[in-house]
Scaffold this active site. Structure first.
Site, PDB file in Angstrom:
ATOM      1  CB  SER A 144      44.127  31.706  39.195  1.00 43.28           C
ATOM      2  OG  SER A 144      44.271  31.000  37.989  1.00 43.28           O
ATOM      3  CE  LYS A 181      44.876  27.728  38.868  1.00 44.59           C
ATOM      4  NZ  LYS A 181      45.477  28.563  37.840  1.00 44.59           N
ATOM      5  CE1 TYR A 232      42.077  25.471  37.692  1.00 42.34           C
ATOM      6  CE2 TYR A 232      41.506  25.289  35.369  1.00 42.34           C
ATOM      7  CZ  TYR A 232      42.178  25.932  36.385  1.00 42.34           C
ATOM      8  OH  TYR A 232      42.937  27.034  36.104  1.00 42.34           O
ATOM      9  CE1 TYR A 251      47.752  33.288  37.450  1.00 47.94           C
ATOM     10  CE2 TYR A 251      47.729  35.621  36.986  1.00 47.94           C
ATOM     11  CZ  TYR A 251      47.060  34.457  37.247  1.00 47.94           C
ATOM     12  OH  TYR A 251      45.705  34.458  37.303  1.00 47.94           O
ATOM     13  CB  VAL A 293      42.672  35.517  33.850  1.00 48.18           C
ATOM     14  CG1 VAL A 293      44.082  35.033  33.635  1.00 48.18           C
ATOM     15  CG2 VAL A 293      41.682  34.387  33.871  1.00 48.18           C
TER      16      VAL A 293
HETATM   17  N1  GLN Z   1      40.162  29.486  34.463  1.00 45.99           N
HETATM   18  C1  GLN Z   1      41.427  30.069  34.119  1.00 45.99           C
HETATM   19  C2  GLN Z   1      42.270  29.084  33.319  1.00 45.99           C
HETATM   20  O1  GLN Z   1      42.367  27.952  33.672  1.00 45.99           O
HETATM   21  C3  GLN Z   1      42.114  30.485  35.362  1.00 45.99           C
HETATM   22  C4  GLN Z   1      43.462  31.009  35.059  1.00 45.99           C
HETATM   23  C5  GLN Z   1      43.826  32.184  35.847  1.00 45.99           C
HETATM   24  O2  GLN Z   1      43.051  32.869  36.496  1.00 45.99           O
HETATM   25  N2  GLN Z   1      45.079  32.461  35.733  1.00 45.99           N
HETATM   26  O3  GLN Z   1      42.875  29.431  32.324  1.00 45.99           O
END
Ligand code: GLN
Length: 306
Positions: free
Chosen positions: A59, A62, A185, A234, A252
């Site tokens: 993430s 992003k 994505y 988050y 994550v």
């Molecule tokens: N690729 C992960 C997902 O879409 C990224 C989520 C994350 O890092 N929180 O679930």
């Protein structure tokens, strides 16, 4: 021993409180006891742990894909598709896709990031992914690549993200088709970096783009940092803002970037970029050692955020 080394050692003791992400099978293999921290100013660097060990951005990307899309289309156009409001929900939550006129709340949650993936410049999936890797390559002055094993591993277990993409498409918030937005994505999430790379990306944000040739408007960089401050960690973002107080973004994989606009950490002075990798994550999805490190660091050094 330097104070920062003590903070690192304390944080490393915390790794047993989390586990490597298991919902993406390829991430579950990572060593949960690991912690790498890189701190970078314009002319000094502190590295703790193995800062050359590679992992995927997840993430954290992003922030970068938002910057590429917003710099290309302008923020007004982007805001027709994605809002800039925090949710307090988990990153892959689906519940709010039927509120706020069905518009995804922000680009730091999966719904907003999948919409952003469909808005990236380019005529094909390849070009859209390339628009972000090229931006990262400019910041890092080196080539980066997608970890295909992680990408395929997640692609085959992407039911939630696929469901989100279908709802976005039904409500008119995707500019490409579902599979393309999803693949772009997930490929972006699977870009490989190391902790030093993360610190350089964070320094790019801290200096408003002064440390590299990568081009992004100051307005977009400032909005990216505001989004990190309000939605970057988050559904822990409020507490992180209250008790650490730095714009940050986690993934994550256990990656975190954190941005110090102005501060002094040992020999580092001025704007400082921080990159962390600690694959043991908590229930929310944040690196436990990373959170511990940043919390202690912000108590012990005077750091300014915006
Ligand atoms: N690729 C992960 C997902 O879409 C990224 C989520 C994350 O890092 N929180 O679930």
């Amino acid at each position: 021993m330097k104070n920062i080394q003590k903070i690192y050692e304390h944080a490393q003791q915390m790794t047993h409180k989390g586990n490597a992400a298991s919902y993406i099978p390829a991430l579950a293999k990572e060593d949960p006891t690991m912690l790498a921290v890189s701190l970078m100013s314009m002319n000094e660097q502190i590295e703790l742990g193995d800062c050359k060990k590679t992992f995927t951005l997840q993430s954290v990307v992003k922030v970068l894909s938002f910057m590429v899309a917003a710099n290309h289309h302008g923020i007004e156009e982007i805001m027709r598709y994605v809002d800039v409001e925090p949710t307090g929900d988990s990153f892959n939550s689906i519940v709010r896709l039927e509120s706020n006129n069905n518009k995804p709340f922000n680009p730091m949650i999966n719904a907003g990031a999948i919409t952003i993936a469909s808005l990236l410049p380019g005529e094909s999936m390849f070009e859209r992914v390339k628009s972000v890797t090229a931006f990262i390559e400019k910041i890092l002055s080196k080539q980066v690549s997608v970890n295909n094993e992680v990408f395929m591993s997640e692609y085959h277990s992407a039911d939630y993200n696929r469901a989100i993409a279908y709802i976005l498409q039904a409500n008119g918030f995707l500019k490409s088709d579902v599979e393309e937005a999803l693949q772009v994505y997930l490929q972006l999430c699977s870009i490989s970096v190391n902790a030093s790379d993360l610190a350089k990306i964070a320094l790019y944000l801290a200096t408003n783009g002064q440390n590299s040739e990568a081009v992004c408007s100051k307005q977009v960089i400032n909005i990216a940092k505001a989004l990190m401050m309000t939605c970057g960690m988050y559904n822990f973002s409020g507490k992180f803002a209250a008790f650490v107080g730095l714009p940050a973004k986690s993934g994550v994989s256990g990656a975190i970037i954190a941005v110090v606009k102005e501060g002094e950490i040992e020999q580092l002075k001025g704007p400082i970029g921080i990159g962390l990798y600690g694959p043991a994550i908590d229930d929310v999805g944040n690196s436990v050692a990373g959170i511990d490190f940043l919390t202690e660091m912000s108590k012990q050094y005077e750091l300014f955020c915006l």
